[in-house]
Design a protein around this motif. Structure first.
Motif, mmCIF file in Angstrom:
data_model
loop_
_atom_site.group_PDB
_atom_site.id
_atom_site.type_symbol
_atom_site.label_atom_id
_atom_site.label_comp_id
_atom_site.label_asym_id
_atom_site.label_seq_id
_atom_site.Cartn_x
_atom_site.Cartn_y
_atom_site.Cartn_z
ATOM 1 N N VAL A 162 0.846 -1.192 0.000
ATOM 2 C CA VAL A 162 0.000 0.000 0.000
ATOM 3 C C VAL A 162 0.880 1.240 0.000
ATOM 4 O O VAL A 162 2.050 1.195 0.393
ATOM 5 C CB VAL A 162 -0.935 0.027 1.225
ATOM 6 C CG1 VAL A 162 -1.888 -1.150 1.203
ATOM 7 C CG2 VAL A 162 -0.134 0.027 2.522
ATOM 8 N N GLY A 163 0.314 2.362 -0.427
ATOM 9 C CA GLY A 163 1.074 3.604 -0.394
ATOM 10 C C GLY A 163 0.278 4.760 -0.959
ATOM 11 O O GLY A 163 -0.823 4.600 -1.496
ATOM 12 N N ALA A 164 0.853 5.948 -0.847
ATOM 13 C CA ALA A 164 0.233 7.165 -1.373
ATOM 14 C C ALA A 164 1.243 8.294 -1.310
ATOM 15 O O ALA A 164 2.303 8.168 -0.675
ATOM 16 C CB ALA A 164 -1.020 7.529 -0.577
ATOM 17 N N ARG A 165 0.889 9.415 -1.974
ATOM 18 C CA ARG A 165 1.684 10.642 -1.879
ATOM 19 C C ARG A 165 0.855 11.712 -1.198
ATOM 20 O O ARG A 165 -0.358 11.747 -1.327
ATOM 21 C CB ARG A 165 2.100 11.146 -3.268
ATOM 22 C CG ARG A 165 3.078 10.271 -4.004
ATOM 23 C CD ARG A 165 3.754 11.059 -5.140
ATOM 24 N NE ARG A 165 2.776 11.704 -6.016
ATOM 25 C CZ ARG A 165 2.937 12.919 -6.527
ATOM 26 N NH1 ARG A 165 4.009 13.644 -6.220
ATOM 27 N NH2 ARG A 165 2.020 13.447 -7.336
ATOM 28 N N SER A 166 1.540 12.611 -0.498
ATOM 29 C CA SER A 166 0.826 13.710 0.138
ATOM 30 C C SER A 166 1.787 14.846 0.462
ATOM 31 O O SER A 166 3.005 14.656 0.513
ATOM 32 C CB SER A 166 0.131 13.237 1.417
ATOM 33 O OG SER A 166 -0.640 14.283 1.988
#
Length: 275
Positions: A162-166
């Motif tokens: 899982v992952g994301a940018r912010s």
């Protein structure tokens, strides 16, 4: 005494166990207060805040070292499990991202396609650079976020990548926690839940990427994935959310060395209520 070893029967052990027994696990905060007390007694009262600061910094260093050791151990385990054969993994082996509208490029009427509001929701505009925005300027008591549920129907225990940018413009620079994070709840095939698998973001004005691996305790039926910005003042933006089954390419490939080196472990926060 048996063979030179003193043996205490279980009934006697429980009879002697009391609220003040050393066998209990005590509060970490109370333990730190207790260890600080002898030093505080030798210092002027005005230095008590400095003593607390030094102790807190030392605790943070130890915690970071433990996290790094755990990270290394889990990385070694993943390498052993997934990189045993001699075939070099290819990017073709990686699986598609299961998150719908992962980069928030699609939407209308202020809503990003496939993303439901959580709490007071979020702001979405016809994207110029394609991201989701959450803004809380009225105080630190607001809860904002977006949610999506993904049907997996796993029949076996499979790790999830899982992952994301912010990025965030905020005056709230606290310890990394679930209040500004990629927050995931798992619904298992038997109807039970695992709440609070979190990947926190650091409050910074530059884009940052977090990645992690969740090791479910049971086969996963549904994943509830959230991007959360709550109890803080400021603005947060999110982009490129992903979730898929972990494969050998994610760990073993030299083409993917950054992920292989930096993958973090998503853990369940036992005392964290579901979002």
């Amino acid at each position: 005494v048996v063979l030179g070893q003193q043996v205490v029967p279980f009934p006697l052990f429980w009879y002697r166990r009391s609220a003040t027994s050393l066998g209990h696990v005590t509060s970490a905060a109370l333990y730190r207060d207790r260890t600080r007390r002898p030093y505080a007694a030798e210092l002027p009262d005005a230095m008590e805040p400095m003593l607390r600061l030094v102790q807190g910094l030392q605790h943070g260093i130890v915690k970071a070292r433990d996290e790094q050791a755990h990270h290394q151990k889990m990385q070694e385990m993943l390498t052993t499990l997934l990189c045993r054969n001699n075939r070099k993994p290819s990017k073709r082996d990686s699986l598609a991202n299961l998150v719908v509208n992962a980069n928030f490029s699609l939407g209308r009427n202020g809503m990003a396609e496939a993303w439901q509001p959580f709490g007071e929701g979020y702001s979405w505009f016809v994207p110029s650079d394609g991201h989701l925005m959450m803004e809380s300027l009225e105080g630190a008591g607001r809860v904002m976020g977006a949610s999506q549920s993904l049907l997996l129907r796993h029949e076996h225990l499979l790790p999830l990548l899982v992952g994301a940018r912010s990025k965030a413009d905020t005056d709230h620079h606290m310890e990394l926690d679930a209040d500004y994070s990629l927050y995931i709840d798992l619904e298992h095939a038997d109807g039970s839940f695992t709440y609070g698998c979190t990947l926190p973001f650091r409050a910074a004005p530059e884009w940052q990427t977090v990645t992690g691996v969740i090791f479910p305790s049971k086969p996963v039926m549904i994943v509830h994935i959230h991007v959360v910005f709550r109890y803080r003042r400021g603005t947060a933006r999110f982009d490129d959310v992903f979730l898929r089954t972990l494969v050998a390419y994610d760990v073993c490939s030299s083409e993917n060395s950054t992920l292989a080196a930096d993958v973090a472990i998503g853990r369940r926060h036992a005392n964290d209520p579901p979002v």
